[in-house]
Design an enzyme around this catalytic site. Sequence first.
Site, mmCIF file in Angstrom:
data_model
loop_
_atom_site.group_PDB
_atom_site.id
_atom_site.type_symbol
_atom_site.label_atom_id
_atom_site.label_comp_id
_atom_site.label_asym_id
_atom_site.label_seq_id
_atom_site.Cartn_x
_atom_site.Cartn_y
_atom_site.Cartn_z
ATOM 1 N N GLN A 7 0.811 -1.214 0.000
ATOM 2 C CA GLN A 7 0.000 0.000 0.000
ATOM 3 C C GLN A 7 0.844 1.263 0.000
ATOM 4 O OE1 GLN A 7 -2.871 -0.912 3.261
ATOM 5 N NE2 GLN A 7 -4.398 -0.696 1.651
ATOM 6 N N LEU A 51 -11.159 0.287 6.401
ATOM 7 C CA LEU A 51 -11.332 0.585 4.981
ATOM 8 C C LEU A 51 -11.454 2.088 4.766
ATOM 9 C CD1 LEU A 51 -11.544 -0.521 2.146
ATOM 10 C CD2 LEU A 51 -13.982 -0.951 2.529
ATOM 11 N N GLN A 81 -8.119 3.554 4.240
ATOM 12 C CA GLN A 81 -7.453 3.174 3.007
ATOM 13 C C GLN A 81 -8.142 3.711 1.753
ATOM 14 O OE1 GLN A 81 -7.023 -1.091 3.598
ATOM 15 N NE2 GLN A 81 -6.413 -0.630 5.688
ATOM 16 N N HIS A 84 -6.766 7.542 13.637
ATOM 17 C CA HIS A 84 -5.935 7.226 12.473
ATOM 18 C C HIS A 84 -6.493 7.897 11.232
ATOM 19 C CE1 HIS A 84 -3.533 4.942 9.629
ATOM 20 N NE2 HIS A 84 -2.873 4.397 10.628
#
Length: 293
Positions: A57, A238, A241, A262
């Site tokens: 990633q 998710l 991301q 986060h």
Amino acid sequence: MLRQHLTAVQAAAAISGAQVQGDELHSTTLYFQPGPIRGGDFRFSIGSAGSCTLVLQTILPALWFADAPSTVSVTGGTHNKSAPPADFLILCWAPLLARMGITQTIQLNRHGFYPAGGGEVTAHVEPGATLRPITLIERGPCHALRAEAVVADVPGSIAKRELDQVAARLDCPDGRVRELPQAEGPGNVLMIEARFAQVTELFTAFGERGISAESVANHAAKEARLYLESTAAVGEYLADQLLLPMALAGSGSFTATVASSHLQTNIKVIKQFLPVDIQLSQTDNSAVQVDLS
């Protein structure tokens, strides 16, 4: 800087010919000046059970804009508590990127559990796509809810107990035991897949010495239930991301179960590099909306 972070830095340097200082274990400072992104065949070894998915990633978003196709293989940990498992990238992350116009495939070649590692994940990327914004406000109707308990060099009876507990907690009778070759263990992961019309989510828990199979199942079932009882399209991880691909596309919206610390940190970092506005708003008690423009 741990091994997975160091490998991510080295991988980013390899695909961009970067000038780097501070790229060593336990370093607390880093100088990184990249050059042009180039495609090619790359192999990276973490040398521990550090996360292969975090390395992927780190560099896949850059390789979307490379000058040629790329194949990237990373060896290390594929299933550990500190990062999304490879299955998460394959089932949840990659399909949404495909809807945004990204052409890539991700393949789990070999499992690698903590602490032994030794797993491998390979990604193939075709560059040149123009990212399209997407909107994920609703998840749509549920198409499937299933659980899979994976064991390697661990008794299959443990996996069966995990599935029985999930079935009791979630009314999820669709369960599968998957026994891997001994060489890929020891390890145990329980995954609950919730597939909806617009998105697929995956909730995981890992077997550990001294932790009962029922406790492992309860942990995964609790995370799944929080999502299933919410109105959000995507779960906590998710949401993290999706931010960068949406920011690269220039706009988009989604609802998430929580605005985690986060997520908020990720927003602040992205704003330092990209000219995008990101707003958070509470839709109800079980979801927040993230709007990028």
